[in-house]
Every structure is written in C-alpha cells, then in structure tokens.
Design a protein around this motif. Structure first.
Motif, PDB file in Angstrom:
ATOM      1  N   ARG A 169    -105.800   6.687  18.864  1.00  0.00           N
ATOM      2  CA  ARG A 169    -105.752   6.954  17.594  1.00  0.00           C
ATOM      3  C   ARG A 169    -106.291   7.994  17.020  1.00  0.00           C
ATOM      4  O   ARG A 169    -105.911   8.894  16.395  1.00  0.00           O
ATOM      5  CB  ARG A 169    -106.231   5.515  16.972  1.00  0.00           C
ATOM      6  N   GLU A 170    -107.682   8.197  17.325  1.00  0.00           N
ATOM      7  CA  GLU A 170    -108.448   9.368  17.023  1.00  0.00           C
ATOM      8  C   GLU A 170    -107.945  10.751  17.358  1.00  0.00           C
ATOM      9  O   GLU A 170    -108.079  11.678  16.651  1.00  0.00           O
ATOM     10  CB  GLU A 170    -109.977   9.212  17.269  1.00  0.00           C
ATOM     11  N   GLU A 171    -107.747  10.801  18.705  1.00  0.00           N
ATOM     12  CA  GLU A 171    -107.352  12.088  19.400  1.00  0.00           C
ATOM     13  C   GLU A 171    -105.913  12.520  18.794  1.00  0.00           C
ATOM     14  O   GLU A 171    -105.677  13.411  18.441  1.00  0.00           O
ATOM     15  CB  GLU A 171    -106.972  11.554  20.853  1.00  0.00           C
ATOM     16  N   LEU A 172    -105.102  11.348  18.143  1.00  0.00           N
ATOM     17  CA  LEU A 172    -103.686  11.749  17.731  1.00  0.00           C
ATOM     18  C   LEU A 172    -104.094  12.395  16.118  1.00  0.00           C
ATOM     19  O   LEU A 172    -103.296  13.300  15.832  1.00  0.00           O
ATOM     20  CB  LEU A 172    -102.791  10.699  17.755  1.00  0.00           C
ATOM     21  N   ILE A 173    -104.977  11.598  15.673  1.00  0.00           N
ATOM     22  CA  ILE A 173    -105.420  12.072  14.201  1.00  0.00           C
ATOM     23  C   ILE A 173    -105.919  13.463  14.365  1.00  0.00           C
ATOM     24  O   ILE A 173    -105.412  14.418  13.413  1.00  0.00           O
ATOM     25  CB  ILE A 173    -106.360  11.000  13.769  1.00  0.00           C
ATOM     26  N   ASP A 174    -106.695  13.788  15.292  1.00  0.00           N
ATOM     27  CA  ASP A 174    -107.252  15.092  15.512  1.00  0.00           C
ATOM     28  C   ASP A 174    -106.248  16.248  15.639  1.00  0.00           C
ATOM     29  O   ASP A 174    -105.890  17.174  15.253  1.00  0.00           O
ATOM     30  CB  ASP A 174    -108.443  15.231  16.492  1.00  0.00           C
ATOM     31  N   LEU A 175    -105.188  15.887  16.506  1.00  0.00           N
ATOM     32  CA  LEU A 175    -104.248  16.950  17.098  1.00  0.00           C
ATOM     33  C   LEU A 175    -103.338  16.953  15.569  1.00  0.00           C
ATOM     34  O   LEU A 175    -102.739  18.173  15.225  1.00  0.00           O
ATOM     35  CB  LEU A 175    -103.145  16.200  17.958  1.00  0.00           C
TER      36      LEU A 175
END
Ligand code: ADP
Ligand code: MG
Length: 214
Positions: A24-30
């Motif tokens: 979740r957080e990784e995709l938010i950052d991307l």
C-alpha cells in the motif's frame, strides 16, 4: 500440477488483497511522485472489498471469481484504475467462460482479454507509461509458455520486467501525462500493481502445494 480452478481463483484474489495491503505505502509513494498519491489506498480498499465478498462463500467458478473482482473493483477503487481493472477482470471472466480449470491457451486468452479491456477503456499503447506496459508483455510471454502454471509464471515475470521498464518513459496517458518530461525517472504505479496481481496468480498456484504439505 495445481489445477487452475475455482479454488485457485479465490486464492488468487485473496493473495492480491494480501500483497496490495503490504504494498500500500509503496504504491502511494509511486503515485505521489507522478500522480495524486491514491493508487495504493485505492487498490487496497478494492481488494479488501473483494475478500469481504469471498468471505460470504466461495465464488464457485473461475469466471465467477473474476466477475466478483470486476464488480468490487469497479465500485470500490475509483480513479482511473478502478474502471480499468474492473474492465480487465470482467473481460477476463467472459474469456474464461464455463471452463472448470485453465490450461496454457486459456490463461493466455484470459490475460489477452484483460489487456484488451484495459486498452479499450484507456486507449493507451505500449510505451505510454501505463499498466498496459505490464499487461502487454505478460500476454505475449504467456503465449510462448507451456501449461497453465508456466503461462502464469511467464506472464508474471514479463509484467515485472515491463513495470520496471516504465521508469525512463515519459507518460502519455493518465494523470502522470500532465507532468510531461518530469514523469520520466519514476515507475508507473499501475504497471507495478499489475505485476503484483499477476505474481499473486502464481503464488496462488504454488500455495496449494505448501497447503497440502502441512
Ligand atoms: P488516478 O490516476 O485517477 O489517481 P490511480 O492512481 O488509481 O488513478 O491509477 C493510476 C494508474 O492508472 C496509472 O499508474 C496507470 O498505470 C493507470 N492508467 C491511468 N490512465 C490510463 C490509461 N488511459 N490507460 C491505461 N492505464 C492508465
Ligand atoms: Mg492516483
């Protein structure tokens, strides 16, 4: 060999939910880098809704599982990705039809229908820095592989390579295209989430073996 049947399809969707929650957080950052930062939240919410539906009872067939995913993603994900993934899963469901289990050619047909749905909906071409850059090579790789599991594994690896290859591209579709040249140097979030979804299909096929060994 693991049957790519209804139970597999349900495991696939549950594995999508597990992975997309973890990412979740990784995709938010991307998505924050070249979009509005909602992709991780959107995908997590959508697949949690899919799992809530599955908890009411098994979907019963591969096509029903894919259709359930389509319906939930369409209504819960929002943004660009909701309708795109919704269309992908709906077309995939139609392509699978009445089949109890998938073999190599049906895996390819399922993925090709999903890709065609994304393209019909979003009008992106390969190289536009969208999820098409993961779906398109996945379909091509599945077509060159052997049985169903091999096709899934080839598709997942090709989607991962395709997602990584979006990094230098300039976005020509979607929100990231507003950035023009500044979109280069970042991975496309939708291509990355597609690679997670396709890898989850492989994990779901393999996980039956570990479940059986317990
Ligand atoms: P939004 O852009 O509305 O905030 P999301 O953040 O959930 O929606 O999804 C963004 C992703 O959707 C992008 O990373 C890209 O992969 C995909 N996308 C956007 N527009 C298109 C399109 N026209 N065709 C294919 N994929 C697209
Ligand atoms: Mg977004």
């Amino acid at each position: 060999m693991t049957e790519l049947d209804a139970a597999w399809a349900d495991r696939w969707l549950r594995e999508c939910a597990r992975v997309l929650a973890a990412r979740r957080e990784e995709l938010i950052d991307l998505d924050r880098a070249i979009g509005d930062g909602d992709h991780g939240e959107n995908m997590d919410r959508g697949f949690q809704a899919v799992v809530e539906k599955l908890d009411e009872g098994p979907s019963g067939s591969v096509a029903a599982a894919l259709k359930l995913a389509a319906t939930m993603l369409m209504s819960k994900v929002g943004g660009a990705a909701g309708p795109l993934y919704g269309t992908a899963f709906l077309r995939a469901s139609v392509a699978v039809g009445e089949r109890d289990a998938l073999d190599g050619p049906t895996v390819e047909a399922m993925l090709a229908a999903a890709r065609d749905g994304v393209v019909a909906r979003g009008k992106a071409e390969p190289g536009d820095k969208t999820m098409v850059d993961a779906w398109a090579p996945a379909v091509d790789a599945a077509g060159r592989a052997g049985d169903g599991e091999a096709a899934l594994a080839a598709a997942a690896s090709a989607a991962e390579a395709g997602a990584l290859a979006t990094k230098p591209l300039v976005a020509r579709k979607g929100r990231a295209s507003y950035l023009g040249e500044r979109s280069a140097g970042h991975l496309d979030p939708g291509a990355v989430s597609t690679s997670y979804i396709l890898r989850a299909a492989v994990t779901a096929a393999v996980s039956e073996i570990s479940a059986g060994a317990e």
